[in-house]
Enzyme design. Structure first.
Site, PDB file in Angstrom:
ATOM      1  N   HIS A  42       0.882  -1.259  -0.164  1.00 18.91           N
ATOM      2  CA  HIS A  42       0.111   0.065  -0.031  1.00 18.91           C
ATOM      3  C   HIS A  42       0.970   1.331   0.096  1.00 18.91           C
ATOM      4  O   HIS A  42       2.002   1.197   0.239  1.00 18.91           O
ATOM      5  CB  HIS A  42      -0.805  -0.067   1.188  1.00 18.91           C
ATOM      6  CG  HIS A  42      -1.760  -0.924   1.487  1.00 18.91           C
ATOM      7  ND1 HIS A  42      -3.112  -1.097   1.441  1.00 18.91           N
ATOM      8  CD2 HIS A  42      -1.386  -2.322   1.851  1.00 18.91           C
ATOM      9  CE1 HIS A  42      -3.573  -2.324   1.795  1.00 18.91           C
ATOM     10  NE2 HIS A  42      -2.493  -3.099   2.295  1.00 18.91           N
ATOM     11  N   GLU A 123       2.524  -1.012   4.297  1.00 17.52           N
ATOM     12  CA  GLU A 123       2.351   0.412   4.002  1.00 17.52           C
ATOM     13  C   GLU A 123       3.483   1.050   3.906  1.00 17.52           C
ATOM     14  O   GLU A 123       4.414   1.121   4.655  1.00 17.52           O
ATOM     15  CB  GLU A 123       1.509   1.266   5.032  1.00 17.52           C
ATOM     16  CG  GLU A 123      -0.021   0.825   5.432  1.00 17.52           C
ATOM     17  CD  GLU A 123      -1.097   1.330   4.446  1.00 17.52           C
ATOM     18  OE1 GLU A 123      -0.487   1.948   3.311  1.00 17.52           O
ATOM     19  OE2 GLU A 123      -2.104   1.155   4.513  1.00 17.52           O
ATOM     20  N   HIS A 162      -2.411  -2.928  -3.559  1.00 16.80           N
ATOM     21  CA  HIS A 162      -3.788  -2.874  -3.117  1.00 16.80           C
ATOM     22  C   HIS A 162      -4.828  -2.617  -4.147  1.00 16.80           C
ATOM     23  O   HIS A 162      -5.875  -3.369  -4.136  1.00 16.80           O
ATOM     24  CB  HIS A 162      -3.990  -1.715  -2.207  1.00 16.80           C
ATOM     25  CG  HIS A 162      -5.058  -1.659  -1.232  1.00 16.80           C
ATOM     26  ND1 HIS A 162      -5.431  -0.647  -0.336  1.00 16.80           N
ATOM     27  CD2 HIS A 162      -6.252  -2.427  -1.061  1.00 16.80           C
ATOM     28  CE1 HIS A 162      -6.457  -0.892   0.324  1.00 16.80           C
ATOM     29  NE2 HIS A 162      -7.045  -1.934  -0.222  1.00 16.80           N
ATOM     30  N   ASP A 172      -3.282   2.415  -4.857  1.00 19.97           N
ATOM     31  CA  ASP A 172      -2.097   2.154  -4.278  1.00 19.97           C
ATOM     32  C   ASP A 172      -1.530   0.853  -4.641  1.00 19.97           C
ATOM     33  O   ASP A 172      -2.301  -0.066  -4.430  1.00 19.97           O
ATOM     34  CB  ASP A 172      -2.192   2.679  -2.784  1.00 19.97           C
ATOM     35  CG  ASP A 172      -2.972   1.996  -1.991  1.00 19.97           C
ATOM     36  OD1 ASP A 172      -4.315   1.491  -2.285  1.00 19.97           O
ATOM     37  OD2 ASP A 172      -2.615   1.268  -1.028  1.00 19.97           O
TER      38      ASP A 172
END
Length: 190
Positions: A42, A123, A162, A172
């Protein structure tokens, strides 16, 4: 890139050594008997396109305190990821890998829905509009190598963005994420 991996998993495969550890309340048990078989990448920034604040950390810990219109929109969200890689390459772990982080939402991979059940979420501090840093790629490659060694059901074709598991809903890690650099780095690290 040197082949020395600075990240390893503990013997239970729960925590990444070399990472900063925090504990997000936004997690729960994975379904029994379902192997961890995917890695989802992400991007995130709070405020959008701004880096270096503690707002992402606060989001994953459920304690955003600053009054700002954008932060008001995310305050109260129950979201987490297993790992967060900052622009300088620092890796923070919020959820043990054997637990389900709440990162993917409504999602599907290879006909299997509920990707949070069987995936690890990473992330990257960034946005759809800017390149990621070399330090981030270096950390991501090292972390991925450690995860691949510990979770053999994560294969290269099950490392996705993602946007791949929630098309139309998510974009993303975005067009500036260099999949070729990442995959080449994984090849060199193995």
């Amino acid at each position: 890139m040197d082949k020395g991996n600075h990240y390893t998993l503990d013997p239970q495969g729960r925590w990444l050594s070399g990472a900063t550890h925090r504990f997000s309340p936004f997690q729960d048990a994975r379904p029994e008997g379902l192997p961890i078989s995917a890695l989802v990448i992400h991007n995130i920034s709070l405020l959008p396109g701004q880096f270096g604040s503690d707002y992402v950390d606060q989001l994953f810990l459920g304690c955003i305190q600053v009054d700002h219109p954008v932060l008001a929109d995310v305050r109260g969200l129950r979201v987490s990821a297993h790992l967060y890689i900052r622009r300088n390459g620092q890796v923070i772990q919020y959820v043990p890998f054997d637990r389900r982080a709440w990162h993917a939402g409504v999602s599907e991979l290879a006909g299997q829905s509920r990707c949070n059940d069987f995936s690890i979420g990473i992330e990257m501090e960034g946005s759809d509009h800017l390149p990621f840093t070399m330090a981030q790629y270096h950390s991501l490659i090292e972390v991925t190598s450690a995860l691949l060694a510990s979770y053999p059901d994560i294969t290269l074709d099950r490392i996705v963005g993602h946007s791949d598991i929630a098309p139309g809903r998510k974009t993303d890690p975005g067009p500036h994420f260099d999949w070729n650099r990442y995959r080449l780095g994984l090849d060199k690290a193995s």
